[in-house]
Design a protein around this motif. Structure first.
Motif, PDB file in Angstrom:
ATOM      1  N   ALA A   2       0.830  -1.201   0.000  1.00  0.00           N
ATOM      2  CA  ALA A   2       0.000   0.000   0.000  1.00  0.00           C
ATOM      3  C   ALA A   2       0.865   1.251   0.000  1.00  0.00           C
ATOM      4  O   ALA A   2       0.568   2.244  -0.670  1.00  0.00           O
ATOM      5  CB  ALA A   2      -0.932   0.001   1.209  1.00  0.00           C
ATOM      6  N   SER A   3       1.971   1.221   0.729  1.00  0.00           N
ATOM      7  CA  SER A   3       2.883   2.356   0.759  1.00  0.00           C
ATOM      8  C   SER A   3       3.467   2.612  -0.627  1.00  0.00           C
ATOM      9  O   SER A   3       3.561   3.750  -1.082  1.00  0.00           O
ATOM     10  CB  SER A   3       3.999   2.105   1.766  1.00  0.00           C
ATOM     11  N   ALA A   4       3.820   1.531  -1.308  1.00  0.00           N
ATOM     12  CA  ALA A   4       4.375   1.674  -2.661  1.00  0.00           C
ATOM     13  C   ALA A   4       3.335   2.192  -3.641  1.00  0.00           C
ATOM     14  O   ALA A   4       3.668   2.799  -4.652  1.00  0.00           O
ATOM     15  CB  ALA A   4       4.924   0.331  -3.137  1.00  0.00           C
ATOM     16  N   ALA A   5       2.053   1.951  -3.328  1.00  0.00           N
ATOM     17  CA  ALA A   5       0.972   2.404  -4.202  1.00  0.00           C
ATOM     18  C   ALA A   5       0.455   3.775  -3.797  1.00  0.00           C
ATOM     19  O   ALA A   5      -0.620   4.188  -4.210  1.00  0.00           O
ATOM     20  CB  ALA A   5      -0.173   1.395  -4.180  1.00  0.00           C
ATOM     21  N   GLY A   6       1.207   4.487  -2.984  1.00  0.00           N
ATOM     22  CA  GLY A   6       0.815   5.828  -2.582  1.00  0.00           C
ATOM     23  C   GLY A   6      -0.153   5.865  -1.427  1.00  0.00           C
ATOM     24  O   GLY A   6      -0.873   6.836  -1.238  1.00  0.00           O
ATOM     25  N   GLY A   7      -0.182   4.790  -0.632  1.00  0.00           N
ATOM     26  CA  GLY A   7      -1.048   4.765   0.541  1.00  0.00           C
ATOM     27  C   GLY A   7      -2.399   4.127   0.309  1.00  0.00           C
ATOM     28  O   GLY A   7      -3.158   3.931   1.250  1.00  0.00           O
ATOM     29  N   ALA A   8      -2.738   3.789  -0.944  1.00  0.00           N
ATOM     30  CA  ALA A   8      -4.038   3.202  -1.235  1.00  0.00           C
ATOM     31  C   ALA A   8      -4.066   1.736  -0.812  1.00  0.00           C
ATOM     32  O   ALA A   8      -3.147   0.983  -1.110  1.00  0.00           O
ATOM     33  CB  ALA A   8      -4.343   3.311  -2.722  1.00  0.00           C
ATOM     34  N   LEU A   9      -5.123   1.358  -0.103  1.00  0.00           N
ATOM     35  CA  LEU A   9      -5.271  -0.025   0.324  1.00  0.00           C
ATOM     36  C   LEU A   9      -5.751  -0.864  -0.841  1.00  0.00           C
ATOM     37  O   LEU A   9      -6.733  -0.533  -1.502  1.00  0.00           O
ATOM     38  CB  LEU A   9      -6.266  -0.120   1.474  1.00  0.00           C
ATOM     39  N   MET A  10      -5.067  -1.961  -1.114  1.00  0.00           N
ATOM     40  CA  MET A  10      -5.443  -2.833  -2.214  1.00  0.00           C
ATOM     41  C   MET A  10      -6.481  -3.853  -1.743  1.00  0.00           C
ATOM     42  O   MET A  10      -6.417  -4.315  -0.603  1.00  0.00           O
ATOM     43  CB  MET A  10      -4.207  -3.579  -2.734  1.00  0.00           C
ATOM     44  N   PRO A  11      -7.426  -4.237  -2.606  1.00  0.00           N
ATOM     45  CA  PRO A  11      -8.363  -5.302  -2.225  1.00  0.00           C
ATOM     46  C   PRO A  11      -7.603  -6.599  -1.968  1.00  0.00           C
ATOM     47  O   PRO A  11      -6.676  -6.935  -2.705  1.00  0.00           O
ATOM     48  CB  PRO A  11      -9.268  -5.427  -3.456  1.00  0.00           C
ATOM     49  N   VAL A  12      -8.005  -7.300  -0.923  1.00  0.00           N
ATOM     50  CA  VAL A  12      -7.414  -8.611  -0.657  1.00  0.00           C
ATOM     51  C   VAL A  12      -8.289  -9.628  -1.399  1.00  0.00           C
ATOM     52  O   VAL A  12      -9.004 -10.436  -0.798  1.00  0.00           O
ATOM     53  CB  VAL A  12      -7.347  -8.904   0.845  1.00  0.00           C
ATOM     54  N   ALA A  13      -8.278  -9.539  -2.704  1.00  0.00           N
ATOM     55  CA  ALA A  13      -9.083 -10.401  -3.565  1.00  0.00           C
ATOM     56  C   ALA A  13      -8.598 -10.229  -4.996  1.00  0.00           C
ATOM     57  O   ALA A  13      -8.068  -9.168  -5.358  1.00  0.00           O
ATOM     58  CB  ALA A  13     -10.560 -10.041  -3.469  1.00  0.00           C
ATOM     59  N   ARG A  14      -8.787 -11.262  -5.797  1.00  0.00           N
ATOM     60  CA  ARG A  14      -8.351 -11.190  -7.201  1.00  0.00           C
ATOM     61  C   ARG A  14      -9.223 -10.209  -7.974  1.00  0.00           C
ATOM     62  O   ARG A  14     -10.452 -10.280  -7.948  1.00  0.00           O
ATOM     63  CB  ARG A  14      -8.437 -12.571  -7.844  1.00  0.00           C
ATOM     64  N   VAL A  15      -8.560  -9.275  -8.665  1.00  0.00           N
ATOM     65  CA  VAL A  15      -9.239  -8.277  -9.482  1.00  0.00           C
ATOM     66  C   VAL A  15      -8.954  -8.575 -10.947  1.00  0.00           C
ATOM     67  O   VAL A  15      -7.832  -8.931 -11.318  1.00  0.00           O
ATOM     68  CB  VAL A  15      -8.758  -6.850  -9.133  1.00  0.00           C
ATOM     69  N   SER A  16      -9.964  -8.446 -11.792  1.00  0.00           N
ATOM     70  CA  SER A  16      -9.771  -8.629 -13.233  1.00  0.00           C
ATOM     71  C   SER A  16     -10.403  -7.461 -13.977  1.00  0.00           C
ATOM     72  O   SER A  16     -11.384  -6.861 -13.512  1.00  0.00           O
ATOM     73  CB  SER A  16     -10.375  -9.957 -13.708  1.00  0.00           C
TER      74      SER A  16
END
Length: 289
Positions: free
Chosen positions: A146-160
């Protein structure tokens, strides 16, 4: 002597039945602590002596820092005997997803209903949800991701992501023409409202515009929650001739099993734009992303 013992036992059972009152039981299907962004199932079972004469209305739950939904409105009905008392029960399942690490407590909402008394007359019953606690933590590698993505929390699930355009491959575009792409993003066991939005970049020599997204959730044949989806319409307008490779559209997600960040990506189409009069699609309004 045996008859007296039997009578005393019968009286004790009757007293237990008369003293019995409605109750509520809450349990979490998954093991704690859960992961931030993980969809977990909170089972709430309302129990009453004898039988229900009106179905208890299960309320929506608001928990700060989390999203709680009830994707399946139907409930499970059952009967069970506890300490000699027969209870009727109705159980429903909430889907809980923490949006940050920490402890969460279900709100003390009240659930009211009516049930049959031992005298055959309806009685009013009320239960209050107990202070059930759910603890959520970030997966080991999610904080750094998330830190590498600018602080945005990523979904803990597969995204397509799937992307389609309103013009066929190889279509002749002219300066001022608009190319409209539809991005369909889905995530397993994740409500549509928490799927991160795409951030398409404008190509050099062009502009990009985004319409309001359409969000939704997907259910299986029995009403079970499967995941969510969002649909975004992106319009590209080309201001000078040339060959354009549209920037990739990427959305990050966290693979908890592999403990690593992953990225869903839409293809990068190549578009040829000719000089001259626009081909009739018209330019998009000037409201650039």
């Amino acid at each position: 002597m045996i008859r007296w013992v039997f009578l005393l036992l019968l009286l004790a059972l009757q007293s237990a039945a008369w003293a019995a009152s409605p109750r509520v039981v809450v349990r979490l299907q998954e093991k704690q602590p859960v992961l931030v962004g993980q969809q977990v199932h909170v089972h709430v079972k309302v129990m009453t002596p004898n039988y229900f004469t009106s179905a208890p209305p299960f309320p929506s739950l608001a928990v700060s820092g989390a999203i709680v939904t009830m994707p399946d409105e139907s409930g499970q009905n059952a009967t069970e005997t506890i300490e000699g008392v027969t209870y009727a029960s109705i159980e429903k399942t909430y889907v809980f997803a923490a949006q940050q690490a920490g402890d969460f407590t279900l709100p003390p909402v009240k659930i009211a209903f009516t049930y049959g008394g031992d005298d055959g007359k309806p009685r009013h019953g009320t239960v209050t949800l107990p202070p059930f606690k759910i603890t959520a933590k970030l997966p080991p590698g999610a904080a750094s991701a998330a830190s590498a993505a600018g602080g945005a929390l990523m979904p803990v699930a597969r995204v397509s992501i799937r992307q389609q355009f309103d013009r066929p491959d190889g279509a002749r575009l002219h300066v001022g023409d608009a190319l409209v792409g539809t991005l369909a993003t889905s995530a397993r066991q994740t409500p549509g409202m928490v799927i991160p939005p795409p951030h398409p970049d404008a190509p050099d020599g062009g502009a990009v515009f985004a319409a309001d997204p359409v969000l939704g959730d997907d259910n299986g044949p029995r009403g079970e929650f499967l995941g969510g989806h969002r649909t975004d319409r992106i319009t590209y307008v080309f201001e000078k001739p040339g060959t354009y490779t549209l920037p990739a559209v990427r959305i990050g997600w966290f693979d908890a099993q592999a403990d690593r960040a992953r990225t869903a990506e839409a293809p990068q189409p190549v578009v040829a734009v000719l000089a001259g009069v626009a081909g009739g699609a018209g330019a998009a309004p000037r409201a650039a992303v």
